[in-house]
Design an enzyme around this catalytic site. Sequence first.
Site, mmCIF file in Angstrom:
data_model
loop_
_atom_site.group_PDB
_atom_site.id
_atom_site.type_symbol
_atom_site.label_atom_id
_atom_site.label_comp_id
_atom_site.label_asym_id
_atom_site.label_seq_id
_atom_site.Cartn_x
_atom_site.Cartn_y
_atom_site.Cartn_z
ATOM 1 N N ARG A 143 -67.852 -23.672 -2.560
ATOM 2 C CA ARG A 143 -66.314 -23.978 -2.172
ATOM 3 C C ARG A 143 -65.933 -24.754 -3.255
ATOM 4 N NH1 ARG A 143 -65.985 -27.886 2.108
ATOM 5 N NH2 ARG A 143 -65.496 -29.326 0.531
ATOM 6 N N HIS A 170 -62.164 -28.929 1.286
ATOM 7 C CA HIS A 170 -62.472 -28.241 2.693
ATOM 8 C C HIS A 170 -61.021 -27.479 3.110
ATOM 9 C CE1 HIS A 170 -63.570 -27.349 6.753
ATOM 10 N NE2 HIS A 170 -62.772 -28.177 7.324
ATOM 11 N N TYR A 221 -67.537 -37.037 -1.079
ATOM 12 C CA TYR A 221 -68.805 -36.727 -0.930
ATOM 13 C C TYR A 221 -69.455 -35.822 -1.917
ATOM 14 C CZ TYR A 221 -66.262 -32.624 0.685
ATOM 15 O OH TYR A 221 -65.085 -31.821 0.893
#
Length: 368
Positions: free
Chosen positions: A268, A272, A281
Amino acid sequence: MSEKLAPERRTGIEILLPGPVPFAFPEKDADPSPAGRDYPMADAETLLAAYRKMVLGRRFDEQANALARQGRLAVYPSSLGQEACQVAAALALRDDDWLFPTYRDSVALVSRGIDPVGILTLLRGDWHSGYDPVAHRTAPQCTPLATHAPHAVGLAHAERLKGTGTVALALLGDGATSEGDFHEALNLAGVLRAPVVFLVQNNGYAISVPFAAQTAATSLAHRGVGYGVRAEQVDGNDAAAVLAVLATAVEDARTGGGPWLVEALTYRVGPHTSADDPSRYRSPEESEPWRARDPIARLERRLRASGLLDETTVAETADRAEALAGDLRARLAAPPEPDPRTLFDHVFRHPTSQLTEQRTEVEAAWRP
């Protein structure tokens, strides 16, 4: 279950296990081929269709992200970097097969031929899924993780009983495989030998949770053997490889071979959703190797090397992608105009007297 409907039991673990490494086609003649697996390369027409759909899909994705930043969409979950999986899922199916997508699979829906504005309808606060699931043989995009997987099994089993030859393909993320619905769906699919294919796009993260923190398993594909489901791993950024594996899985399921679990290893690249900050993160450097393995660039190199792609086709495809983005901007320029009377539609086939009374009150108070 009656003896008449009881499926035949598979024997032998070897047929169920994925290969030792993710399947991918060699990029150069000198590269080694994956041992022990033989998936046929798609024909030139299909590979060119995949390229065109991936380019259009990425431009749609970029434009949807921009619309979210402008406040025209409430949120948008990007699939940047996962176009090979999205497009291959659509191309592997016949028109009468069913696709069960998640919230991140908008590019698969565009590739399925669904109106891009309809796809984004749900994300701008309008009603229902934005498209007719029956007309497009595509279930509404599912936001709760894995809850659509049992639905795919049920539909596939029903079609098998009717003898239609229809296959269901359920798209999932790696985070969905930690949900109970995923395991229940695999178990039921294995027992019934339902003609269903589960494509897990393992993009490395369940929102902010990295794959290593989700499971101690060496791969998600190896979970299939526990349920009697044939499994495979594939390089999710190699469009030709994903097409080959999914085409084989779908046709095997269609002809009575039972369910498949395909794990596509991808990444990805974006956040998100448009509301996420991935820098909290993961480091920016982490995505660089994956950008170098961009699925569109890889397929373009393969097509050019085979003499199947020229500058004219590249330019024409880019123009079509820009036209799609322009049409999307124009048609989403105005906010939706909800009609409160639709609150009472599709509640009951025959409305109750209370609903009829409430609808009358709303109509009296509302003026378009």
